[in-house]
Design a protein around this motif. Sequence first.
Motif, PDB file in Angstrom:
ATOM      1  N   SER A 147      24.667 -41.235 -13.809  1.00 41.28           N
ATOM      2  CA  SER A 147      24.919 -42.459 -14.756  1.00 41.28           C
ATOM      3  C   SER A 147      24.095 -43.243 -15.049  1.00 41.28           C
ATOM      4  O   SER A 147      23.380 -43.103 -16.233  1.00 41.28           O
ATOM      5  N   PHE A 161      21.695 -44.813 -14.202  1.00 38.38           N
ATOM      6  CA  PHE A 161      22.316 -46.306 -14.583  1.00 38.38           C
ATOM      7  C   PHE A 161      22.584 -47.006 -12.824  1.00 38.38           C
ATOM      8  O   PHE A 161      22.562 -46.839 -12.108  1.00 38.38           O
ATOM      9  N   VAL A 211      21.305 -50.334 -10.733  1.00 42.67           N
ATOM     10  CA  VAL A 211      22.348 -51.671 -10.535  1.00 42.67           C
ATOM     11  C   VAL A 211      21.459 -52.880  -8.728  1.00 42.67           C
ATOM     12  O   VAL A 211      21.302 -51.323  -8.017  1.00 42.67           O
ATOM     13  N   GLU A 250      25.558 -43.029  -5.961  1.00 40.75           N
ATOM     14  CA  GLU A 250      26.149 -42.116  -6.727  1.00 40.75           C
ATOM     15  C   GLU A 250      26.986 -41.488  -5.903  1.00 40.75           C
ATOM     16  O   GLU A 250      26.206 -41.206  -4.621  1.00 40.75           O
ATOM     17  N   THR A 270      30.965 -43.381  -5.601  1.00 46.08           N
ATOM     18  CA  THR A 270      30.151 -44.370  -5.672  1.00 46.08           C
ATOM     19  C   THR A 270      30.090 -45.205  -5.379  1.00 46.08           C
ATOM     20  O   THR A 270      31.254 -45.995  -6.061  1.00 46.08           O
ATOM     21  N   GLU A 311      26.598 -54.642  -5.405  1.00 45.77           N
ATOM     22  CA  GLU A 311      27.025 -55.840  -5.387  1.00 45.77           C
ATOM     23  C   GLU A 311      27.842 -55.708  -3.773  1.00 45.77           C
ATOM     24  O   GLU A 311      27.545 -56.382  -2.420  1.00 45.77           O
ATOM     25  N   PRO A 322      30.666 -58.011 -13.202  1.00 45.57           N
ATOM     26  CA  PRO A 322      30.678 -56.988 -12.349  1.00 45.57           C
ATOM     27  C   PRO A 322      31.583 -56.485 -12.169  1.00 45.57           C
ATOM     28  O   PRO A 322      32.958 -56.845 -13.472  1.00 45.57           O
ATOM     29  N   CYS A 323      32.435 -55.093 -11.878  1.00 45.52           N
ATOM     30  CA  CYS A 323      33.521 -54.036 -12.099  1.00 45.52           C
ATOM     31  C   CYS A 323      34.454 -54.954 -10.609  1.00 45.52           C
ATOM     32  O   CYS A 323      34.206 -55.753  -9.930  1.00 45.52           O
TER      33      CYS A 323
HETATM   34  N1  THU Z   1      27.661 -50.568 -11.014  1.00 41.46           N
HETATM   35  C1  THU Z   1      27.520 -51.102 -10.062  1.00 41.46           C
HETATM   36  O1  THU Z   1      26.712 -51.250  -9.372  1.00 41.46           O
HETATM   37  N2  THU Z   1      27.361 -52.516 -10.454  1.00 41.46           N
HETATM   38  C2  THU Z   1      28.799 -53.245 -10.576  1.00 41.46           C
HETATM   39  O2  THU Z   1      29.343 -54.268 -10.758  1.00 41.46           O
HETATM   40  C3  THU Z   1      29.396 -52.235 -11.930  1.00 41.46           C
HETATM   41  C4  THU Z   1      28.873 -50.824 -12.265  1.00 41.46           C
HETATM   42  C5  THU Z   1      27.098 -49.240 -11.126  1.00 41.46           C
HETATM   43  C6  THU Z   1      28.216 -47.883 -10.460  1.00 41.46           C
HETATM   44  C7  THU Z   1      27.641 -46.385 -11.290  1.00 41.46           C
HETATM   45  O3  THU Z   1      26.515 -46.177 -10.519  1.00 41.46           O
HETATM   46  C8  THU Z   1      27.188 -47.258 -12.266  1.00 41.46           C
HETATM   47  O4  THU Z   1      26.656 -48.602 -12.395  1.00 41.46           O
HETATM   48  C9  THU Z   1      27.557 -46.804 -13.583  1.00 41.46           C
HETATM   49  O5  THU Z   1      28.704 -47.363 -13.668  1.00 41.46           O
END
Ligand code: THU
Length: 138
Positions: free
Chosen positions: A27, A29, A31, A49, A56, A60, A92-93
């Motif tokens: 990604s 990305f 976090v 990941e 992944t 959090e 957060p997811c």
């Molecule tokens: N991700 C997190 O670490 N926390 C979240 O609450 C949402 C997504 C990460 C998962 C993945 O590695 C990347 O962000 C992109 O979705």
Amino acid sequence: MNPDNKTFTMLKSIAIKAAKKAYSPYSKFKVGAAVIDRTGQVYAGCNVENASYGLTQCAERNAIGAAITGGSQAGSLLTLVIYTPGDRVLPPCGACRQVMHELMANESRVISCCDNDEFKSWAQDEYLPDAFQTRNGN
Ligand code: THU
């Protein structure tokens, strides 16, 4: 209960440091998360990941896992700060919400922040009302 300014600023800077360690070649990305427990111990997590994408692990959940591994009692986690890069606060997811709801203190707050001064703070029943749980309390 929301943390004081000093605690929030400290947790945000630890979450930013943790984000730099993210393993996110898919990604791209990064976090970071930092959680503080009732004793003042702080634990960090970043997203990790995998080529099998579904494996992944979010920042959090890794921070909460580090806290439990480090000896924090379930239900003693008071504030979790999540940092995502960019100028938009990202919540957060869903999977993390379920885990946070079970392991954090009833009065805890989860706070998302980003590269500017904006943030958003949620109480447990704001980020996951009517949570699935098979036991009450910790
Ligand atoms: N991700 C997190 O670490 N926390 C979240 O609450 C949402 C997504 C990460 C998962 C993945 O590695 C990347 O962000 C992109 O979705």
